[in-house]
Design a protein around this motif. Structure first.
Motif, PDB file in Angstrom:
ATOM      1  N   ARG A   1       0.725  -1.243  -0.164  1.00 11.27           N
ATOM      2  CA  ARG A   1      -0.182   0.286   0.161  1.00 11.27           C
ATOM      3  C   ARG A   1       0.691   1.179   0.041  1.00 11.27           C
ATOM      4  NH1 ARG A   1      -3.089  -1.427   5.575  1.00 11.27           N
ATOM      5  NH2 ARG A   1      -1.151  -2.698   5.578  1.00 11.27           N
ATOM      6  N   PHE A   2       2.073   1.344   0.493  1.00  8.08           N
ATOM      7  CA  PHE A   2       2.687   2.295   0.858  1.00  8.08           C
ATOM      8  C   PHE A   2       3.661   2.818  -0.472  1.00  8.08           C
ATOM      9  CE2 PHE A   2       1.579   1.037   5.111  1.00  8.08           C
ATOM     10  CZ  PHE A   2       0.802   2.163   5.407  1.00  8.08           C
ATOM     11  N   LYS A   3       3.954   4.037  -0.679  1.00 11.30           N
ATOM     12  CA  LYS A   3       4.646   4.513  -1.871  1.00 11.30           C
ATOM     13  C   LYS A   3       6.193   5.053  -1.381  1.00 11.30           C
ATOM     14  CE  LYS A   3       0.666   5.434  -5.025  1.00 11.30           C
ATOM     15  NZ  LYS A   3      -0.084   6.098  -5.440  1.00 11.30           N
ATOM     16  N   GLY A   4       6.118   5.603  -0.241  1.00 10.65           N
ATOM     17  CA  GLY A   4       7.222   6.332   0.299  1.00 10.65           C
ATOM     18  C   GLY A   4       8.317   5.523   1.049  1.00 10.65           C
ATOM     19  N   TYR A   5       8.660   6.260   2.107  1.00 11.20           N
ATOM     20  CA  TYR A   5       9.498   5.661   3.181  1.00 11.20           C
ATOM     21  C   TYR A   5       8.784   4.472   3.825  1.00 11.20           C
ATOM     22  CZ  TYR A   5      13.253   6.668   6.326  1.00 11.20           C
ATOM     23  OH  TYR A   5      14.324   6.628   7.274  1.00 11.20           O
ATOM     24  N   ALA A   6       7.485   4.218   4.116  1.00 10.88           N
ATOM     25  CA  ALA A   6       7.069   3.227   4.654  1.00 10.88           C
ATOM     26  C   ALA A   6       6.923   2.040   3.626  1.00 10.88           C
ATOM     27  CB  ALA A   6       5.651   3.490   5.114  1.00 10.88           C
ATOM     28  N   PHE A   7       7.122   2.209   2.405  1.00 14.97           N
ATOM     29  CA  PHE A   7       7.241   0.763   1.612  1.00 14.97           C
ATOM     30  C   PHE A   7       8.542   0.171   1.781  1.00 14.97           C
ATOM     31  CE2 PHE A   7       9.864  -0.700  -1.974  1.00 14.97           C
ATOM     32  CZ  PHE A   7       8.828  -1.353  -2.609  1.00 14.97           C
ATOM     33  N   GLN A   8       9.438   0.527   2.409  1.00 15.50           N
ATOM     34  CA  GLN A   8      10.839  -0.233   2.830  1.00 15.50           C
ATOM     35  C   GLN A   8      10.201  -0.841   3.969  1.00 15.50           C
ATOM     36  OE1 GLN A   8      12.883  -0.792   0.686  1.00 15.50           O
ATOM     37  NE2 GLN A   8      13.283   1.071  -0.392  1.00 15.50           N
ATOM     38  N   ILE A   9       9.451  -0.386   4.813  1.00 15.62           N
ATOM     39  CA  ILE A   9       9.038  -1.015   6.164  1.00 15.62           C
ATOM     40  C   ILE A   9       8.126  -2.101   5.811  1.00 15.62           C
ATOM     41  CG2 ILE A   9       7.992  -0.730   8.427  1.00 15.62           C
ATOM     42  CD1 ILE A   9       9.095   2.265   8.039  1.00 15.62           C
TER      43      ILE A   9
END
Length: 249
Positions: free
Chosen positions: A181-189
């Motif tokens: 779902r996430f596109k930015g910093y949270a994508f890696q998490i």
């Protein structure tokens, strides 16, 4: 795919100062890696430099051109899907700006190819804080962000926000990439958390992260905001979601 089993995915936006040097640095390694650039319509001419280099490396350098800045996560997912179709066995994430040292790529590869891990993280925090030329505020924010993720999710990883990664193809085939779902910093998490919940073995390899010398950072406060609240969403979602599991040998 050519004869190589590994491909390095590098997202780019306005990286004309770095792109040729990073490509040549990867291609100069003794272990052979192909490269896939995900180019988000950089107005500075990054794509033109890559096209020129493709004439020099027609069988090892590939590019997907997109219409604009669509987010780091969507760039990597586009790259993952392409690499899966091409049957690469080991699929890497790396920045274009030399914050990730290309000389560390073989170390990540060996963790997966020789030591049997399903994913390997180039970790800034497994052996202290190995970050060079970052402002102290950003170092602390990044370090405590990883601690925060560990506390909320329970995932046994020191550097949960790292963007320097090696995945076995099986990991990316098992994860439903369309549901990330996430596109930015949270994508890696989210990627690390999902891989962990799917039962994959994840290793951390200590690396030194060096802040970019050329070009402009893409980091901003909204990216950290997405990560802060996104971690809580990930944990709550995981409480009632059944993750696909790694196939047992």
């Amino acid at each position: 795919m050519g004869t190589n089993d590994s491909i390095v995915i590098i997202p780019t936006y306005n990286e004309k100062e770095n792109i040729e040097n990073i490509i040549r640095a990867v291609f100069s390694l003794e272990k052979q890696f192909d490269i896939l650039i995900i180019e988000d319509n950089s107005p500075d001419g990054t794509a033109g430099i890559i096209r020129q280099m493709q004439q020099e490396f027609p069988d090892r350098l590939f590019m997907i051109e997109r219409k604009g800045k669509l987010g780091l996560g969507t760039a990597y997912i586009a790259g993952f899907k392409w690499a899966i179709e091409q049957k690469y066995e080991f699929i890497f994430e790396m920045d274009a700006d030399f914050s990730h040292n290309p000389n560390d790529l073989p170390r990540l590869y060996e963790k997966c190819a020789k030591e049997g891990y399903d994913a390997a993280i180039g970790s800034r925090y497994i052996s202290g804080v190995n970050v060079v030329n970052w402002p102290m505020g950003r170092v602390l924010m990044s370090y405590f962000a990883s601690k925060y993720v560990h506390i909320i999710t329970g995932i046994p990883i020191h550097d949960t926000t790292a963007g320097f990664m090696c995945y076995r193809r099986e990991v990316l085939e098992t994860i439903n990439l369309d549901k990330i779902r996430f596109k930015g910093y949270a994508f890696q998490i989210e990627m690390k958390f999902t891989a962990y919940k799917c039962g994959f073995k994840i290793a951390e390899v200590p690396v030194i992260f060096v802040n970019r010398r050329l070009g402009t950072s893409k980091m901003n406060s909204s990216i950290f905001g997405e990560a802060f609240f996104g971690v809580i969403q990930l944990k709550l979602f995981s409480l009632h979601h059944k993750y696909p599991q790694k196939k047992q040998a």
